[in-house]
Design a protein around this motif. Sequence first.
Motif, PDB file in Angstrom:
ATOM      1  N   VAL A   1       1.992 -20.726  -3.145  1.00 38.67           N
ATOM      2  CA  VAL A   1       2.234 -19.430  -2.437  1.00 38.67           C
ATOM      3  C   VAL A   1       3.569 -18.853  -2.987  1.00 38.67           C
ATOM      4  N   ALA A   2       3.794 -17.656  -3.313  1.00 42.35           N
ATOM      5  CA  ALA A   2       5.087 -16.950  -3.745  1.00 42.35           C
ATOM      6  C   ALA A   2       5.187 -15.726  -3.002  1.00 42.35           C
ATOM      7  N   LEU A   3       6.126 -15.154  -3.130  1.00 47.78           N
ATOM      8  CA  LEU A   3       6.491 -13.938  -2.148  1.00 47.78           C
ATOM      9  C   LEU A   3       6.738 -12.604  -3.064  1.00 47.78           C
ATOM     10  N   GLY A   4       6.525 -11.463  -2.389  1.00 51.61           N
ATOM     11  CA  GLY A   4       7.018 -10.339  -3.235  1.00 51.61           C
ATOM     12  C   GLY A   4       8.728 -10.242  -2.891  1.00 51.61           C
ATOM     13  N   ALA A   5       9.174  -8.881  -3.491  1.00 50.43           N
ATOM     14  CA  ALA A   5      10.589  -9.032  -3.278  1.00 50.43           C
ATOM     15  C   ALA A   5      10.794  -7.380  -3.484  1.00 50.43           C
TER      16      ALA A   5
ATOM     17  N   ASP B   1       8.217 -10.115   3.144  1.00 48.00           N
ATOM     18  CA  ASP B   1       7.010 -11.061   3.806  1.00 48.00           C
ATOM     19  C   ASP B   1       5.817 -10.400   3.280  1.00 48.00           C
ATOM     20  N   ILE B   2       5.513 -10.558   2.087  1.00 50.47           N
ATOM     21  CA  ILE B   2       4.308 -10.154   1.456  1.00 50.47           C
ATOM     22  C   ILE B   2       4.029 -11.519   0.445  1.00 50.47           C
ATOM     23  N   GLU B   3       2.715 -11.572   0.027  1.00 52.68           N
ATOM     24  CA  GLU B   3       2.733 -12.740  -0.500  1.00 52.68           C
ATOM     25  C   GLU B   3       1.321 -12.647  -1.640  1.00 52.68           C
ATOM     26  N   THR B   4       1.583 -13.765  -2.622  1.00 52.47           N
ATOM     27  CA  THR B   4       0.446 -14.075  -3.752  1.00 52.47           C
ATOM     28  C   THR B   4       0.226 -15.439  -3.246  1.00 52.47           C
ATOM     29  N   THR B   5      -1.150 -15.843  -3.387  1.00 52.04           N
ATOM     30  CA  THR B   5      -1.571 -17.334  -3.376  1.00 52.04           C
ATOM     31  C   THR B   5      -2.331 -17.489  -4.572  1.00 52.04           C
TER      32      THR B   5
ATOM     33  N   ASN C   1      -4.666 -14.385  -5.325  1.00 58.21           N
ATOM     34  CA  ASN C   1      -4.909 -13.348  -4.371  1.00 58.21           C
ATOM     35  C   ASN C   1      -3.785 -12.919  -3.889  1.00 58.21           C
ATOM     36  N   SER C   2      -3.578 -11.577  -3.566  1.00 64.07           N
ATOM     37  CA  SER C   2      -2.283 -11.138  -3.122  1.00 64.07           C
ATOM     38  C   SER C   2      -2.542  -9.796  -2.499  1.00 64.07           C
ATOM     39  N   ASN C   3      -1.332  -9.659  -1.350  1.00 64.06           N
ATOM     40  CA  ASN C   3      -1.311  -8.216  -0.821  1.00 64.06           C
ATOM     41  C   ASN C   3      -0.050  -7.657  -1.294  1.00 64.06           C
ATOM     42  N   ILE C   4       0.269  -7.952  -2.502  1.00 68.52           N
ATOM     43  CA  ILE C   4       1.550  -7.194  -3.097  1.00 68.52           C
ATOM     44  C   ILE C   4       0.721  -6.084  -4.097  1.00 68.52           C
ATOM     45  N   PRO C   5       1.439  -4.745  -3.768  1.00 68.19           N
ATOM     46  CA  PRO C   5       0.844  -3.801  -4.841  1.00 68.19           C
ATOM     47  C   PRO C   5       1.095  -4.252  -6.081  1.00 68.19           C
ATOM     48  N   MET C   6       0.157  -4.009  -7.087  1.00 66.57           N
ATOM     49  CA  MET C   6       0.639  -4.421  -8.538  1.00 66.57           C
ATOM     50  C   MET C   6       1.335  -3.008  -9.005  1.00 66.57           C
TER      51      MET C   6
ATOM     52  N   ALA D   1       2.987 -13.758  -8.732  1.00 67.97           N
ATOM     53  CA  ALA D   1       1.783 -14.379  -9.263  1.00 67.97           C
ATOM     54  C   ALA D   1       2.240 -15.728 -10.112  1.00 67.97           C
ATOM     55  N   ALA D   2       3.281 -15.486 -10.888  1.00 70.54           N
ATOM     56  CA  ALA D   2       3.709 -16.561 -11.767  1.00 70.54           C
ATOM     57  C   ALA D   2       4.184 -17.730 -11.196  1.00 70.54           C
ATOM     58  N   ASN D   3       5.027 -17.536 -10.085  1.00 69.33           N
ATOM     59  CA  ASN D   3       5.510 -18.638  -9.307  1.00 69.33           C
ATOM     60  C   ASN D   3       4.423 -19.112  -8.578  1.00 69.33           C
TER      61      ASN D   3
END
Length: 301
Positions: A6-10, A28-32, A88-93, A103-105
């Motif tokens: 899991v890694a975070l948006g920023a 507090d948004i993340e990609t798994t 799987n992510s809730n971070i807008p692309m 995604a990379a992390n």
Amino acid sequence: MHGRGVALGAGTILNALATGVGSAFALDIETTATIDVTTENTRDSTVVCGKITGSENGDTQLIERCVELAIEAYGSSDTVYNADIQTNSNIPMAAGLKSSSAAANATILATADAFGITPDLVSACRLGVRAARDVGVTITGAFDDASASMLGGVTVTNNNEDTILAHDAVEWDVVVWTPPERAYTADADVEQCANIASMAELVADLALDNRYTEAMTLNGLAFSAALGFDPTPAVEAMPYVGGVSLSGTGPSVVAVADRNSETDEIDLEAVTRHWRNRGGTVWETTTRPIRRGSSVRSDEI
């Protein structure tokens, strides 16, 4: 072997396009990412298949390259592997909120997990940055974005050297406005950004003095002008928050309020009301704290 990461948006404090020095803060948004790795006896090289949940035609080159590099780092050199990686992510692309870095992390961490390894997070972050450069989704290497995504808190970095200049904790409430259009970092006008290098140097000085919210507001005005974005949304928010900026190369705008501040005039609801009149998506979130075990050693700063 199965792994998960899991890694975070920023959000952005300083865009690194002008000078190579950048700064970002974890949201507090993340990609798994989840991965299944098997050994292969009939091929001479590793085969990686990627999938992005909710985006059947999404470009999977970045996560696939991350897996290749992570297998080189964490796997056995005399073994050939197959890997299936899914994010799987809730971070807008393509919204300036560091979806590629997350995604990379997440992919690097998932691959390490599959091999039963707890990696050094800064080194793992550098693997993701290398993959992003390899597939051409970044101009500067985005080590500022990647380090905030991986480590949490605020980071200030030299992206030319992939080094961390500062790493701090913050406790901010955040409002994000993402208009309907999208912007891709690779399309940014680097020459225009170079024209505001003196402003970027001032922003870096502020950030290294822990004046993060002032830094991000100056960054937002300067880079909105350089990248051709309307600064009005940021100006609307200024009376109500500690800091506001265009995030990355846009189009999202992020406004922050230090919940421990005794001096800032804070009214995030007013910012939300203004921005909802603009269309697009407005949402509230918070910063994420420094990841446990990710304190940066003195020799890394």
